[in-house]
Design an enzyme around this catalytic site. Structure first.
Site, PDB file in Angstrom:
ATOM      1  N   ARG A  98     -77.750  12.757 -36.022  1.00  0.00           N
ATOM      2  CA  ARG A  98     -76.614  13.585 -36.439  1.00  0.00           C
ATOM      3  C   ARG A  98     -76.123  13.166 -37.825  1.00  0.00           C
ATOM      4  NH1 ARG A  98     -73.156  16.067 -32.679  1.00  0.00           N
ATOM      5  NH2 ARG A  98     -71.301  15.208 -33.671  1.00  0.00           N
ATOM      6  N   ARG A 151     -79.098   9.309 -47.062  1.00  0.00           N
ATOM      7  CA  ARG A 151     -79.342   9.834 -48.411  1.00  0.00           C
ATOM      8  C   ARG A 151     -79.542   8.710 -49.413  1.00  0.00           C
ATOM      9  NH1 ARG A 151     -74.055  12.433 -47.806  1.00  0.00           N
ATOM     10  NH2 ARG A 151     -74.474  14.392 -46.738  1.00  0.00           N
ATOM     11  N   ARG A 178     -68.727  10.836 -21.122  1.00  0.00           N
ATOM     12  CA  ARG A 178     -67.870   9.799 -21.709  1.00  0.00           C
ATOM     13  C   ARG A 178     -66.467  10.358 -21.859  1.00  0.00           C
ATOM     14  NH1 ARG A 178     -68.593   4.748 -21.293  1.00  0.00           N
ATOM     15  NH2 ARG A 178     -68.010   4.059 -23.402  1.00  0.00           N
ATOM     16  N   ARG A 202     -62.510   3.972 -33.510  1.00  0.00           N
ATOM     17  CA  ARG A 202     -62.042   4.436 -34.823  1.00  0.00           C
ATOM     18  C   ARG A 202     -60.531   4.586 -34.850  1.00  0.00           C
ATOM     19  NH1 ARG A 202     -65.672  10.048 -34.535  1.00  0.00           N
ATOM     20  NH2 ARG A 202     -65.045  10.616 -32.451  1.00  0.00           N
ATOM     21  N   GLU A 204     -58.841   5.177 -31.105  1.00  0.00           N
ATOM     22  CA  GLU A 204     -59.665   5.871 -30.107  1.00  0.00           C
ATOM     23  C   GLU A 204     -60.537   4.862 -29.368  1.00  0.00           C
ATOM     24  OE1 GLU A 204     -61.303   9.520 -31.818  1.00  0.00           O
ATOM     25  OE2 GLU A 204     -63.098   9.213 -30.602  1.00  0.00           O
ATOM     26  N   TYR A 254     -74.225  18.294 -26.486  1.00  0.00           N
ATOM     27  CA  TYR A 254     -73.395  17.616 -27.490  1.00  0.00           C
ATOM     28  C   TYR A 254     -73.180  18.570 -28.661  1.00  0.00           C
ATOM     29  CZ  TYR A 254     -72.072  13.452 -30.337  1.00  0.00           C
ATOM     30  OH  TYR A 254     -71.425  12.519 -31.106  1.00  0.00           O
ATOM     31  N   ASP A 272     -71.133  20.685 -31.562  1.00  0.00           N
ATOM     32  CA  ASP A 272     -69.983  20.701 -32.454  1.00  0.00           C
ATOM     33  C   ASP A 272     -69.328  22.087 -32.365  1.00  0.00           C
ATOM     34  OD1 ASP A 272     -69.912  18.116 -33.389  1.00  0.00           O
ATOM     35  OD2 ASP A 272     -71.377  18.491 -34.969  1.00  0.00           O
TER      36      ASP A 272
HETATM   37  P1  FAD Z   1     -63.321  22.356 -24.507  1.00  0.00           P
HETATM   38  O1  FAD Z   1     -62.618  22.346 -25.814  1.00  0.00           O
HETATM   39  O2  FAD Z   1     -63.482  21.080 -23.759  1.00  0.00           O
HETATM   40  O3  FAD Z   1     -62.622  23.431 -23.582  1.00  0.00           O
HETATM   41  C1  FAD Z   1     -62.835  23.518 -22.198  1.00  0.00           C
HETATM   42  C2  FAD Z   1     -61.486  23.819 -21.581  1.00  0.00           C
HETATM   43  O4  FAD Z   1     -61.663  24.106 -20.204  1.00  0.00           O
HETATM   44  C3  FAD Z   1     -60.528  22.619 -21.644  1.00  0.00           C
HETATM   45  O5  FAD Z   1     -59.324  23.015 -22.252  1.00  0.00           O
HETATM   46  C4  FAD Z   1     -60.326  22.255 -20.183  1.00  0.00           C
HETATM   47  O6  FAD Z   1     -59.017  21.767 -19.903  1.00  0.00           O
HETATM   48  C5  FAD Z   1     -60.586  23.579 -19.492  1.00  0.00           C
HETATM   49  N1  FAD Z   1     -60.991  23.428 -18.089  1.00  0.00           N
HETATM   50  C6  FAD Z   1     -61.990  22.654 -17.619  1.00  0.00           C
HETATM   51  N2  FAD Z   1     -62.053  22.740 -16.285  1.00  0.00           N
HETATM   52  C7  FAD Z   1     -61.075  23.618 -15.911  1.00  0.00           C
HETATM   53  C8  FAD Z   1     -60.623  24.083 -14.657  1.00  0.00           C
HETATM   54  N3  FAD Z   1     -61.186  23.667 -13.506  1.00  0.00           N
HETATM   55  N4  FAD Z   1     -59.595  24.963 -14.617  1.00  0.00           N
HETATM   56  C9  FAD Z   1     -58.993  25.375 -15.759  1.00  0.00           C
HETATM   57  N5  FAD Z   1     -59.376  24.934 -16.980  1.00  0.00           N
HETATM   58  C10 FAD Z   1     -60.406  24.070 -17.055  1.00  0.00           C
HETATM   59  N6  FAD Z   1     -66.801  19.265 -33.419  1.00  0.00           N
HETATM   60  C11 FAD Z   1     -66.922  19.518 -34.747  1.00  0.00           C
HETATM   61  O7  FAD Z   1     -67.463  20.555 -35.118  1.00  0.00           O
HETATM   62  N7  FAD Z   1     -66.420  18.647 -35.678  1.00  0.00           N
HETATM   63  C12 FAD Z   1     -65.782  17.498 -35.333  1.00  0.00           C
HETATM   64  O8  FAD Z   1     -65.331  16.747 -36.202  1.00  0.00           O
HETATM   65  C13 FAD Z   1     -65.637  17.207 -33.944  1.00  0.00           C
HETATM   66  N8  FAD Z   1     -65.023  16.072 -33.544  1.00  0.00           N
HETATM   67  C14 FAD Z   1     -64.871  15.823 -32.219  1.00  0.00           C
HETATM   68  C15 FAD Z   1     -64.215  14.655 -31.837  1.00  0.00           C
HETATM   69  C16 FAD Z   1     -64.024  14.371 -30.496  1.00  0.00           C
HETATM   70  C17 FAD Z   1     -63.308  13.118 -30.094  1.00  0.00           C
HETATM   71  C18 FAD Z   1     -64.524  15.273 -29.502  1.00  0.00           C
HETATM   72  C19 FAD Z   1     -64.340  14.967 -28.035  1.00  0.00           C
HETATM   73  C20 FAD Z   1     -65.189  16.426 -29.871  1.00  0.00           C
HETATM   74  C21 FAD Z   1     -65.379  16.714 -31.231  1.00  0.00           C
HETATM   75  N9  FAD Z   1     -66.023  17.879 -31.651  1.00  0.00           N
HETATM   76  C22 FAD Z   1     -66.166  18.133 -33.000  1.00  0.00           C
HETATM   77  C23 FAD Z   1     -66.597  18.818 -30.675  1.00  0.00           C
HETATM   78  C24 FAD Z   1     -65.634  19.966 -30.290  1.00  0.00           C
HETATM   79  O9  FAD Z   1     -64.464  19.443 -29.726  1.00  0.00           O
HETATM   80  C25 FAD Z   1     -66.336  20.861 -29.284  1.00  0.00           C
HETATM   81  O10 FAD Z   1     -67.577  21.317 -29.754  1.00  0.00           O
HETATM   82  C26 FAD Z   1     -65.517  22.095 -28.871  1.00  0.00           C
HETATM   83  O11 FAD Z   1     -64.140  21.920 -28.986  1.00  0.00           O
HETATM   84  C27 FAD Z   1     -65.876  22.417 -27.443  1.00  0.00           C
HETATM   85  O12 FAD Z   1     -65.295  23.636 -27.032  1.00  0.00           O
HETATM   86  P2  FAD Z   1     -65.492  24.101 -25.517  1.00  0.00           P
HETATM   87  O13 FAD Z   1     -64.763  25.379 -25.386  1.00  0.00           O
HETATM   88  O14 FAD Z   1     -66.910  24.034 -25.144  1.00  0.00           O
HETATM   89  O15 FAD Z   1     -64.816  22.938 -24.641  1.00  0.00           O
HETATM   90  N1  UDP Z   2     -72.575   6.153 -35.382  1.00  0.00           N
HETATM   91  C1  UDP Z   2     -72.683   4.821 -35.685  1.00  0.00           C
HETATM   92  N2  UDP Z   2     -71.803   4.257 -36.558  1.00  0.00           N
HETATM   93  C2  UDP Z   2     -70.812   4.964 -37.129  1.00  0.00           C
HETATM   94  C3  UDP Z   2     -70.699   6.339 -36.821  1.00  0.00           C
HETATM   95  C4  UDP Z   2     -71.596   6.901 -35.934  1.00  0.00           C
HETATM   96  O1  UDP Z   2     -73.561   4.136 -35.171  1.00  0.00           O
HETATM   97  O2  UDP Z   2     -70.021   4.392 -37.905  1.00  0.00           O
HETATM   98  C5  UDP Z   2     -73.531   6.723 -34.416  1.00  0.00           C
HETATM   99  C6  UDP Z   2     -73.001   6.597 -32.970  1.00  0.00           C
HETATM  100  O3  UDP Z   2     -74.088   6.407 -32.105  1.00  0.00           O
HETATM  101  C7  UDP Z   2     -72.354   7.937 -32.755  1.00  0.00           C
HETATM  102  C8  UDP Z   2     -73.352   8.848 -33.473  1.00  0.00           C
HETATM  103  O4  UDP Z   2     -73.730   8.101 -34.633  1.00  0.00           O
HETATM  104  O5  UDP Z   2     -72.219   8.246 -31.393  1.00  0.00           O
HETATM  105  C9  UDP Z   2     -72.837  10.202 -33.866  1.00  0.00           C
HETATM  106  O6  UDP Z   2     -71.708  10.023 -34.696  1.00  0.00           O
HETATM  107  P1  UDP Z   2     -70.645  11.180 -34.898  1.00  0.00           P
HETATM  108  O7  UDP Z   2     -69.711  10.744 -35.972  1.00  0.00           O
HETATM  109  O8  UDP Z   2     -71.358  12.456 -35.078  1.00  0.00           O
HETATM  110  O9  UDP Z   2     -69.892  11.142 -33.492  1.00  0.00           O
HETATM  111  P2  UDP Z   2     -68.663  12.016 -32.912  1.00  0.00           P
HETATM  112  O10 UDP Z   2     -67.743  12.320 -34.061  1.00  0.00           O
HETATM  113  O11 UDP Z   2     -69.282  13.229 -32.288  1.00  0.00           O
HETATM  114  O12 UDP Z   2     -68.056  11.106 -31.908  1.00  0.00           O
END
Ligand code: FAD
Ligand code: UDP
Length: 373
Positions: free
Chosen positions: A175, A179, A252, A283, A303, A352, A354
């Site tokens: 991911r 570079r 997770r 982080r 986090e 996984y 985004d």
């Molecule tokens: P979710 O946003 O999880 O929505 C599912 C919803 O369903 C939730 O609100 C949940 O409460 C609800 N639900 C589940 N079960 C039930 C039930 N039984 N009854 C009623 N409601 C229910 N993506 C990026 O592009 N850039 C980023 O920088 C990025 N950073 C991230 C950082 C973190 C810490 C995390 C966890 C994710 C990150 N993502 C990022 C990924 C991004 O959050 C997801 O791709 C996207 O939000 C997922 O959307 P979704 O609708 O699939 O799921």
């Molecule tokens: N990763 C790492 N060191 C860092 C940042 C990321 O080893 O400082 C690795 C780690 O395994 C992580 C993966 O790269 O789970 C993907 O990172 P990303 O930032 O995409 O994770 P997310 O924001 O989805 O948690």
């Protein structure tokens, strides 16, 4: 034919998948009901306004995509700022730029040319004799060698996933860009930014005119909710939908520790990764920097990654071989319900994804649903 139910679609989950699907169905004249078990809409992109700072309640969210259509799609609902993700890694008191680029290599080895860096990595890799990488550790070692792996990858990865890097799939580390230029942009995509006013604006735009109920868990009365609509769109955990009949998938979870500080600037960056295994969190996010905030206070979030257990929020699928095989069994079962239930999003597809990929997946489902063939 006379329809007997109040809604065409019951949408379970108001994250990006559920909201995009609801928006597109509503646009086509379908009656939708969105139910959400949290007490707010938006899933993991939800932000909370804390005295003018948009706090990314469920972790840092930076929008990025290479797909012009998806970029235009989200820009219907919000204007994006010029934020480019340039996180740093903190290891035993020293800072390194991410992703792995010439700045990182200079900080690690003091080398100033791409040629010298490539020779250094080659020299390190040659000693290890790795064939086709079969896990994250081998993949990382093969890409950047042991110095970078030990300092910036191993500790962070094993905290994040709660598993040895040798037990994790290689794709996770791919991911991150690698570079040989002095470029700290965490993503290679053409389009990137943070929606001005926060992600809630996008969710509000998507769900305008659609009936939504928050604080409602589908599983507390699934027969009742199913009885309301002709068809269901489910975006929660796929194993939970089927009562865990083949067993539980691993996810997770995360614990967020939020703090308000009466200083204008805590770490000078939105995202600081702590790559040392001895530091318990992965982080620290300083939210104001996503929007170049100039408030006199700041909000930071530490986090911590944990294994998912019932009652916790599932955030990441663990796409190793065993879980993927189990997810496939659930998917095969889900496909048999195709006429009545659609499954989508990070939790229901067990991928996984985004944000842009979730939107893309929802738009593909919309296309199949409303323009089959
Ligand atoms: P979710 O946003 O999880 O929505 C599912 C919803 O369903 C939730 O609100 C949940 O409460 C609800 N639900 C589940 N079960 C039930 C039930 N039984 N009854 C009623 N409601 C229910 N993506 C990026 O592009 N850039 C980023 O920088 C990025 N950073 C991230 C950082 C973190 C810490 C995390 C966890 C994710 C990150 N993502 C990022 C990924 C991004 O959050 C997801 O791709 C996207 O939000 C997922 O959307 P979704 O609708 O699939 O799921
Ligand atoms: N990763 C790492 N060191 C860092 C940042 C990321 O080893 O400082 C690795 C780690 O395994 C992580 C993966 O790269 O789970 C993907 O990172 P990303 O930032 O995409 O994770 P997310 O924001 O989805 O948690």
């Amino acid at each position: 034919m006379q329809k007997s139910k109040a809604y065409d679609y019951l949408i379970i989950g108001s994250g990006l998948f559920g909201s995009v699907f609801a928006h597109e169905a509503h646009k086509r004249g379908k009656k939708c009901l969105v139910i959400e078990k949290r007490n707010h809409l938006g899933g993991n992109v939800y932000c909370e306004d804390v005295d003018g700072i948009n706090v990314h309640t469920y972790g840092a969210h930076i929008f990025h995509t290479n797909d012009k259509g998806i970029w235009e799609y989200v820009n219907q609902f919000a204007t994006f700022n010029r934020y480019i993700n340039t996180p740093l890694a903190h290891y035993k008191g020293k800072l390194y730029n991410l992703p792995f680029n010439m700045n990182t290599f200079y900080q690690m080895w003091g080398l100033t040319t791409p040629e010298a860096v490539q020779a250094k990595i080659q020299e390190q890799i040659a000693q290890m004799n790795i064939g086709a990488p079969s896990n994250l550790e081998e993949q990382a070692l093969k890409l950047v060698g042991p110095d970078i792996y030990e300092t910036l990858i191993k500790g962070y990865t094993e905290k994040q996933w709660g598993r040895k890097a040798t037990a994790l799939p290689a794709f996770i580390i791919k991911r991150l860009p690698l570079r040989f230029t002095f470029d700290n942009n965490y993503f290679n995509d053409t389009y990137q930014g943070i929606p001005i006013g926060g992600y809630n604006k996008i969710i509000e735009g998507l769900l305008t005119g659609i009936a939504c109920k928050t604080g409602v868990d589908y599983f507390e009365d699934r027969h009742y909710w199913d009885s309301l609509a002709e068809k269901t769109v489910y975006t929660g955990k796929i194993d939970e939908y089927f009562g865990y009949e083949f067993g539980k998938l691993d996810y997770r979870s995360l614990k967020f520790e939020q703090e308000r500080l009466e200083i204008p600037n805590y770490q000078g960056a939105a995202v600081m990764n702590y790559t040392d295994a001895a530091v318990p969190f992965t982080r620290i996010i300083e939210h104001k920097h996503f929007e170049f905030g100039e408030q006199s206070h700041t909000i930071i979030t530490k986090e911590y990654a944990t294994e998912w257990t019932p009652g916790a929020e599932p955030y990441y699928p663990v796409n190793d071989r065993q879980n993927d095989a189990l997810a496939k069994k659930y998917k095969t079962l889900a496909d048999t319900l195709n006429e009545k239930v659609l499954f989508g999003g990070r939790l229901a597809e067990y991928r996984y994804y985004d944000m842009h990929q979730v939107i893309g997946s929802a738009l593909v489902k919309v296309k199949h649903e409303f323009n089959p063939g």
